[in-house]
Design a protein around this motif. Structure first.
Motif, short mmCIF file in Angstrom:
data_model
loop_
_atom_site.label_atom_id
_atom_site.label_comp_id
_atom_site.label_asym_id
_atom_site.label_seq_id
_atom_site.Cartn_x
_atom_site.Cartn_y
_atom_site.Cartn_z
N UNK A 114 0.80 -1.23 0.00
CA UNK A 114 0.00 0.00 0.00
C UNK A 114 0.82 1.28 0.00
N UNK A 115 2.05 1.24 -0.52
CA UNK A 115 3.02 2.33 -0.39
C UNK A 115 2.50 3.67 -0.89
N UNK A 116 3.01 4.73 -0.25
CA UNK A 116 2.74 6.09 -0.69
C UNK A 116 3.81 6.59 -1.65
N UNK A 117 4.99 6.02 -1.60
CA UNK A 117 6.10 6.40 -2.49
C UNK A 117 7.06 5.22 -2.59
N UNK A 118 7.58 5.00 -3.76
CA UNK A 118 8.56 3.93 -3.99
C UNK A 118 9.46 4.33 -5.15
N UNK B 159 -1.00 -10.07 -6.20
CA UNK B 159 -0.60 -8.78 -5.64
C UNK B 159 -1.71 -7.75 -5.73
N UNK B 160 -1.83 -6.95 -4.66
CA UNK B 160 -2.56 -5.69 -4.69
C UNK B 160 -1.55 -4.62 -4.35
N UNK B 161 -1.35 -3.64 -5.23
CA UNK B 161 -0.32 -2.62 -5.02
C UNK B 161 -0.83 -1.27 -5.47
N UNK B 162 -0.17 -0.23 -4.96
CA UNK B 162 -0.55 1.14 -5.30
C UNK B 162 0.20 1.63 -6.53
N UNK B 163 -0.41 2.60 -7.18
CA UNK B 163 0.13 3.16 -8.42
C UNK B 163 1.08 4.31 -8.07
N UNK C 271 -4.47 -2.41 -13.06
CA UNK C 271 -5.07 -2.93 -11.83
C UNK C 271 -4.51 -2.31 -10.57
N UNK C 272 -3.55 -1.41 -10.68
CA UNK C 272 -3.00 -0.75 -9.50
C UNK C 272 -4.01 0.23 -8.93
N UNK D 33 -8.60 4.37 0.86
CA UNK D 33 -9.00 3.18 1.61
C UNK D 33 -10.09 2.41 0.88
N UNK D 34 -11.03 3.13 0.29
CA UNK D 34 -12.11 2.46 -0.43
C UNK D 34 -11.56 1.65 -1.60
N UNK D 35 -10.66 2.26 -2.39
CA UNK D 35 -10.10 1.56 -3.54
C UNK D 35 -9.25 0.37 -3.10
N UNK D 36 -8.49 0.54 -2.03
CA UNK D 36 -7.63 -0.54 -1.55
C UNK D 36 -8.46 -1.71 -1.04
#
Length: 418
Positions: free
Chosen positions: A309-313, A329-333, A347-348, A354-357
């Motif tokens: 669920x990272x905010x930055x990578x 995997x479920x991951x953030x864009x 699919x990111x 929170x709703x999308x996750x």
């Protein structure tokens, strides 16, 4: 305080050895210099993806006939780092020196560490000084040695990802702009970080390469899922910047919908206590198992779905490793994660949503196993084609060669005596 894992005497240079080795799956290398190189990797923390990157490069470079050494922090990583460095010792002809290095800027500490790096460069006669991360990048590029080594820099996200738009981020980017003048070659690990450098640091164009992190062929073996597995698994630092408060809120939301999911969180970090308190406040503490850092592959098999669920990578190894192992995997864009997912990046999910996750977690858990596993296998195949460890090693060595070729003749180090 200096801890050394190998003698400080530099081994004799082998003038006939090539810069790069012909690696399986990589086209014949075009970047030979006619000599073995003495390479020092400089970074702060011997933990996480940055450390894995250095370990992989060290092995590849040593197997290609180069003399490799490490300079890193003396106070980070604990016993796990000690074991990893001891295992790496046979590949470290130039040894390991550990110096106190603070995470945040500190005039006295940084000056002492910088002098320690300079001493090591002089002891081993380094040809390449490769800084990793913000702190390693500062030491490698400010090291006060006239002529001598080329200065290579791999940011690994670092200061580029630190609260963009804030005064502190602007300060860090101003420093990066100044340090770029002392950089012979940028080896960006993702297109995302390269773009951030152009946008926030700017300045004259410098020699640069995109060198994606790479995965070994053995890591593409599926891990499978053990019986009585957790529904969800998270692996990484326990820091709010990793988006973990949003994961806990998503878990609470799913619980309110009647889904009693179990989450395994593997890692450590500065926000462990605050995350535990938040789990208590949200009523999901009893659904979470916290475990210390450990090898990732056995952990992956203990969860049905991995959540990032990272905010930055930048270009996170944990995502590469999970994708390679066919882990759903479920991951953030964010950051370089879309570069890993490629054609599957649709699919990111957005960060901080929170709703999308929670919706993405529910969908992947509800879909037929063959659909979920088939998509994971397709992503694994895509990663295999694009993120080779051998390619990473060859591209880094080619970056060194390009930097050496671009140097004025007067700046080239004198050849070693026979």
């Amino acid at each position: 305080m200096v801890a050394t894992f190998a003698p400080g005497v530099a081994p004799p240079r082998l003038a006939s050895e090539p810069l790069a080795v012909d690696l399986p799956g990589v086209s014949p290398n075009p970047c030979r210099t006619g000599e073995s190189l003495r390479i020092l990797h400089v970074f702060r923390a011997p933990v996480g993806g940055l450390f894995r990157h250095v370990v992989d490069l060290t092995r590849i470079q040593a197997e290609a006939g180069h003399r490799v050494g490490i300079v890193c922090d003396a106070n980070t990583g604990g016993e796990r780092a000690e074991r990893a460095l001891a295992d790496l010792a046979p590949h470290l002809a130039l040894g390991v020196v550990r110096l106190p290095m603070r995470r945040n800027p500190h005039l006295v500490s940084d000056a002492a560490a910088l002098m320690g790096v300079r001493q090591r460069v002089r002891e081993v006669g380094a040809d390449v000084l490769h800084g990793h991360g913000a702190k390693g990048g500062v030491y490698a590029r400010l090291c006060p040695v006239q002529g001598g080594p080329i200065r290579a820099y791999t940011p690994h996200g670092g200061s580029y990802n630190y609260r963009p738009g804030t005064p502190l981020h602007r300060l860090y980017m101003g420093i990066e702009r100044l340090l770029a003048r002392a950089t012979d070659v940028f080896l960006f690990e993702s297109e995302f970080v390269a773009a951030r450098h152009r946008i926030y640091a700017g300045g004259p164009e410098r020699l640069a390469r995109i060198v994606h992190n790479g995965i070994a062929a053995s890591e593409f073996e599926p891990v499978g899922t053990v019986a009585a597995a957790f529904d969800l698994v998270y692996v990484g630092e326990l820091r709010e910047a990793k988006g973990l408060p949003y994961l806990l809120q998503a878990l609470s939301r799913l619980k309110a919908e009647g889904r009693r999911l179990r989450l395994l969180m593997v890692g450590s970090g500065p926000d462990t206590d605050s995350l535990t308190r938040l789990a208590d406040e949200l009523g999901v503490r009893d659904a979470i198992a916290f475990e210390p850092p450990q090898p990732i592959r056995p952990v992956l098999g203990r969860g049905r779905v991995m959540v990032v669920p990272s905010l930055a990578e930048s270009l996170p190894y944990v995502v590469l490793e999970a994708a390679a192992a066919c882990q759903p995997l479920v991951a953030t864009n964010v950051g370089g994660i879309p570069e890993i997912f490629g054609a599957f990046s649709g699919g990111l999910v957005p960060p901080r949503d929170v709703r999308a996750l929670s919706g993405a977690i529910a969908r992947i858990l509800d879909e037929p196993a063959e659909t979920r596993d088939g998509r994971a296998k397709a992503l694994s195949d895509s990663v295999r084609a694009r993120f080779s460890m051998n390619r990473m090693g060859a591209d880094v060595l080619c970056g060194y060669a390009a930097a050496m070729a671009a140097r004025p003749a007067a700046a080239q180090p004198a050849p070693a005596a026979a």
